[in-house]
Design an enzyme around this catalytic site. Structure first.
Site, PDB file in Angstrom:
ATOM      1  N   ASP A  28       0.710  -1.189   0.021  1.00 47.78           N
ATOM      2  CA  ASP A  28      -0.028  -0.099   0.162  1.00 47.78           C
ATOM      3  C   ASP A  28       1.044   1.106   0.071  1.00 47.78           C
ATOM      4  OD1 ASP A  28      -2.129   1.708   0.458  1.00 47.78           O
ATOM      5  OD2 ASP A  28      -3.214   0.724   1.673  1.00 47.78           O
ATOM      6  N   ASP A  29       0.967   2.282  -1.186  1.00 51.50           N
ATOM      7  CA  ASP A  29       1.648   3.215  -1.232  1.00 51.50           C
ATOM      8  C   ASP A  29       2.884   3.056  -1.124  1.00 51.50           C
ATOM      9  OD1 ASP A  29      -1.034   4.247  -1.047  1.00 51.50           O
ATOM     10  OD2 ASP A  29      -0.572   5.219   0.825  1.00 51.50           O
TER      11      ASP A  29
ATOM     12  N   CYS B  88      -5.649   4.064  -4.258  1.00 51.71           N
ATOM     13  CA  CYS B  88      -5.777   2.692  -4.035  1.00 51.71           C
ATOM     14  C   CYS B  88      -6.928   1.787  -4.405  1.00 51.71           C
ATOM     15  CB  CYS B  88      -5.600   2.524  -2.404  1.00 51.71           C
ATOM     16  SG  CYS B  88      -6.915   3.702  -1.452  1.00 51.71           S
TER      17      CYS B  88
ATOM     18  N   ARG C 166      -7.116  -1.119  -6.919  1.00 58.34           N
ATOM     19  CA  ARG C 166      -7.616  -2.619  -6.285  1.00 58.34           C
ATOM     20  C   ARG C 166      -8.833  -3.296  -7.059  1.00 58.34           C
ATOM     21  NH1 ARG C 166      -5.395  -2.855  -0.814  1.00 58.34           N
ATOM     22  NH2 ARG C 166      -3.902  -1.120  -0.760  1.00 58.34           N
TER      23      ARG C 166
ATOM     24  N   LYS D 269      -6.529  -5.159   3.395  1.00 59.56           N
ATOM     25  CA  LYS D 269      -7.494  -3.944   3.204  1.00 59.56           C
ATOM     26  C   LYS D 269      -8.410  -4.258   1.921  1.00 59.56           C
ATOM     27  CE  LYS D 269      -6.692   0.789   1.125  1.00 59.56           C
ATOM     28  NZ  LYS D 269      -5.766   1.747   1.074  1.00 59.56           N
TER      29      LYS D 269
ATOM     30  N   HIS E 212     -11.755  -1.979   1.199  1.00 60.42           N
ATOM     31  CA  HIS E 212     -12.051  -0.778   0.705  1.00 60.42           C
ATOM     32  C   HIS E 212     -12.745  -0.726  -0.718  1.00 60.42           C
ATOM     33  CE1 HIS E 212     -10.404   3.860   0.193  1.00 60.42           C
ATOM     34  NE2 HIS E 212     -11.396   3.831   0.995  1.00 60.42           N
TER      35      HIS E 212
ATOM     36  N   HIS F 194       1.261   2.420   4.178  1.00 53.54           N
ATOM     37  CA  HIS F 194       0.126   3.387   4.247  1.00 53.54           C
ATOM     38  C   HIS F 194       0.444   4.116   5.748  1.00 53.54           C
ATOM     39  CE1 HIS F 194      -3.749   5.184   4.397  1.00 53.54           C
ATOM     40  NE2 HIS F 194      -4.001   4.736   3.108  1.00 53.54           N
TER      41      HIS F 194
ATOM     42  N   ASP G 173      -0.229  -0.574  -4.845  1.00 52.83           N
ATOM     43  CA  ASP G 173      -1.314   0.108  -5.264  1.00 52.83           C
ATOM     44  C   ASP G 173      -1.220   1.282  -6.267  1.00 52.83           C
ATOM     45  OD1 ASP G 173      -1.218   1.281  -3.030  1.00 52.83           O
ATOM     46  OD2 ASP G 173      -3.195   1.242  -2.597  1.00 52.83           O
ATOM     47  N   ASN G 174      -0.215   1.990  -5.827  1.00 54.57           N
ATOM     48  CA  ASN G 174       0.067   3.438  -6.300  1.00 54.57           C
ATOM     49  C   ASN G 174       1.324   3.883  -5.705  1.00 54.57           C
ATOM     50  OD1 ASN G 174      -2.792   3.722  -4.376  1.00 54.57           O
ATOM     51  ND2 ASN G 174      -0.820   5.013  -3.544  1.00 54.57           N
TER      52      ASN G 174
ATOM     53  N   LYS H 244       1.759   9.481  -5.189  1.00 59.34           N
ATOM     54  CA  LYS H 244       0.256   9.133  -4.992  1.00 59.34           C
ATOM     55  C   LYS H 244      -0.557  10.333  -5.200  1.00 59.34           C
ATOM     56  CE  LYS H 244      -3.060   7.393  -1.378  1.00 59.34           C
ATOM     57  NZ  LYS H 244      -3.224   6.676  -0.135  1.00 59.34           N
TER      58      LYS H 244
END
Length: 596
Positions: free
Chosen positions: A45-46, A83, A87, A145, A147, A236, A342-343, A397
């Site tokens: 994540d990130d 994100c 996903r 996660k 989301h 994250h 994800d990014n 991001k």
């Protein structure tokens, strides 16, 4: 001291071995792919393009590096700048708007609410990888996660997963089940669709792997292939990690963000991730200079990056435990691994936002050097570090610049040649078709939404030089931040506050750092790509943004509305109590007067 030196030497040794072994994909090097391999997706994540040791990062990630050395590293892989849209595309192979997750609710303006594709959950007919693999005989498991919708029927158990422990939020604390920002009242974890009772204390990466191991062990080894989706919280906000994983980075970031950005660019050139003569931008003009900070600020910001690297290392250690467990079950060699982010890195600074001091005090958070990253610490890396570690890309991001959408991708396992590099274009929607291809999944039902991505298997196994034709346009849009890739070219529009909303054209082959706008001297290419992008918007249903839209302002507005909503029941009860007291007092006064 010897242990610390060994840790610091490891990335250099790892990189040297990977660089020596890297070669064009050769089909003869690939092990025979089984008909139905296990598939494990490890989603960070990130994380930035160069965060992992194999990609030249400072973090100690030996287990992921091991996968890179025995698999394929992609240097031309792109995702979306946020994100949930990423996903949605990863899990379906469908553009985020067509899938139903055009953006994230935290930045959604009122004018887009309820529009098709902006419900922020999967639209009818959109099938996930898990939906597609169950008919192929796979067990389907998910931890981490989610989301991707939290209403009735929107959690993983209704989208093909046999077992899931899902965080239905953009993030949460890593040490306990509590929120990390005012947009959320709590940390909404669900297991198999029902509210989950979380342990009193845990660390997120350990929890995610432990629960996945528990799900795997519900069936005897080698009896049924499985698809395991692990969506980590690393790295994250809040950036948190056990001290055992952070202390050996002490001093690594003391030189500041300008130096780290230059170092990463140099390593990218040396590793062949970008051309040896590729220009890379310096830190952006809106960034504070490292030298302008006080000594106290330099210490806490350097420590924040130490914690960031420690968070990635802690995740890698848990991934190592998962790999060891699969080995003990005799299933490691029959497993395809996919590692990606994800990014790009997160630039936000939640600590210094208006009102955060009060909110943090009410939720057990502080920002204190002495225990930065540990339980109760709301740690972040901030805009300058995000800009530094996105090197050689620009921005981070939220934005469609390379720093926001160019991220690492590693694939390893049976049927994938070891020590290979894949420079050709790949996009997040390509992962689902690739997984379905390796799993020999049956065709989708006629009622299913068609895929946008293409399988990467031919490129991985040397049967094709590229997955996408040179003239094939690939569009991206999230909250106005937009890009279109076509062959070596990219047009990009970055919105405020750190973009100006103008379209630019870049040649990513020669200029992956997006340093020279070619829209003037390549006007015909620029115009044709703008036309391609307009066609993309029409095809997927991009909705216009309100005038003056700013995603950072929208986050603040949405958080305030949410907090008022959270407070309304209490305020209503308080108001009802006051009214009750008032009318009770009136009744007593009237009764007393009548008695006289």
């Amino acid at each position: 001291m010897a242990a610390r030196s060994a840790r610091l030497r490891w990335p250099a040794l790892s990189l040297a071995l990977i660089a020596l072994s890297a070669s064009p994909v050769q089909a003869k090097d690939a092990a025979t792919a089984p008909a139905k391999p296990n598939i494990v997706v490890l989603l960070m994540d990130d994380a930035a393009f160069m965060d992992l040791g194999a990609f030249g990062g400072e973090a100690h990630t030996p287990n992921i590096d091991r996968l890179a050395a025995r698999g394929a590293m992609f240097s031309g892989y792109h995702t979306s700048p946020l994100c949930a849209p990423s996903r949605a595309m990863l899990l379906t192979g469908i553009d985020n708007h067509r899938a139903g997750v055009a953006t994230i609710e935290e930045v959604l303006p009122p004018s887009q609410r309820g529009k098709h594709g902006y419900g922020l959950h999967f639209e009818p007919g959109v099938l996930t990888i898990a939906d597609r693999l169950k008919p192929a005989g796979y067990r389907t498991l998910m931890v981490g996660k989610w989301h991707l919708g939290h209403g009735e029927g929107q959690l993983p158990n209704r989208h093909g997963f046999d077992h899931s422990l899902a965080l239905d939020a953009s993030g949460a604390d890593n040490w306990s089940a509590k929120p990390y920002m005012p947009y959320y009242r709590d940390a909404p974890w669900f297991e198999d669709g029902a509210p989950a009772m979380m342990p009193a204390a845990y660390y997120s990466s350990d929890l995610i792997v432990d629960r996945m191991i528990g799900y795997l062990d519900k069936a005897p080894p080698k009896t049924q292939p499985f698809f395991a989706y692990l969506a980590f919280q690393a790295a994250h906000i809040p950036v948190q990690a056990p001290r055992a994983f952070t202390d050996h980075y002490r001093g690594r970031y003391d030189a500041g963000w300008d130096q780290i950005r230059r170092e990463r660019a140099d390593r990218a050139r040396n590793l062949g991730l970008i051309p040896p003569d590729a220009p890379v931008q310096d830190m952006p003009k809106f960034a504070k200079s490292w030298s302008s900070l006080s000594e106290a600020d330099r210490r806490i910001y350097a420590r924040s990056m130490e914690v960031y690297s420690g968070m990635l290392e802690a995740m890698d250690a848990s991934i190592g435990r998962l790999m060891n467990h699969l080995s003990a079950r005799g299933e490691l060699n029959n497993t395809v691994f996919i590692v990606t982010s994800d990014n790009g890195p997160e630039p936000s600074d939640p600590v210094h936002a208006p009102g955060m001091n009060f909110w943090m005090s009410q939720h057990g958070y502080d920002w204190n050097l002495q225990h930065l990253g540990e339980k109760g610490s709301l740690t972040f890396i901030g805009l300058e570090w995000a800009a530094a570690i996105s090197s050689p890309g620009d921005l981070f991001k939220f934005y469609a610049a390379e720093g926001g959408i160019h991220v690492p991708l590693i694939m390893a396992g049976p049927g994938i040649p070891s020590g290979s590099r894949v420079p050709s274009t790949a996009f997040v929607t390509d992962l689902a078709p690739t997984i379905l291809d390796f799993a020999n999944a049956p065709p989708a039902p006629a009622t299913a939404t068609s895929l946008d991505g293409r399988s990467l298997r031919a490129v991985l196994q040397g049967a094709a030089a590229a997955t996408h034709e040179r003239d094939e346009p690939i569009g991206i849009e999230v909250s106005g931040n937009s890009a279109l890739l076509r062959g070596p070219w990219k047009i990009v529009r970055n919105m405020p506050p750190y973009g100006d909303g103008r379209w630019r054209l870049f040649d990513l082959t020669a200029d992956p750092g997006e340093t020279k706008d070619r829209s003037g001297d390549q006007s015909s290419i620029f115009k044709s790509m703008l036309a391609d992008y307009a066609a993309y918007e029409r095809r997927v249903g991009v909705q216009p943004l309100p005038a003056g839209y700013n995603s950072m302002d929208q986050v603040a507005q949405n958080a305030i509305v949410r907090q008022i909503g959270f407070a309304m029941p209490g305020l209503a009860t308080f108001a009802a109590g006051l009214l009750g007291c008032f009318f009770g007092w009136r009744w007593l006064r009237k009764r007393q007067r009548n008695r006289r």
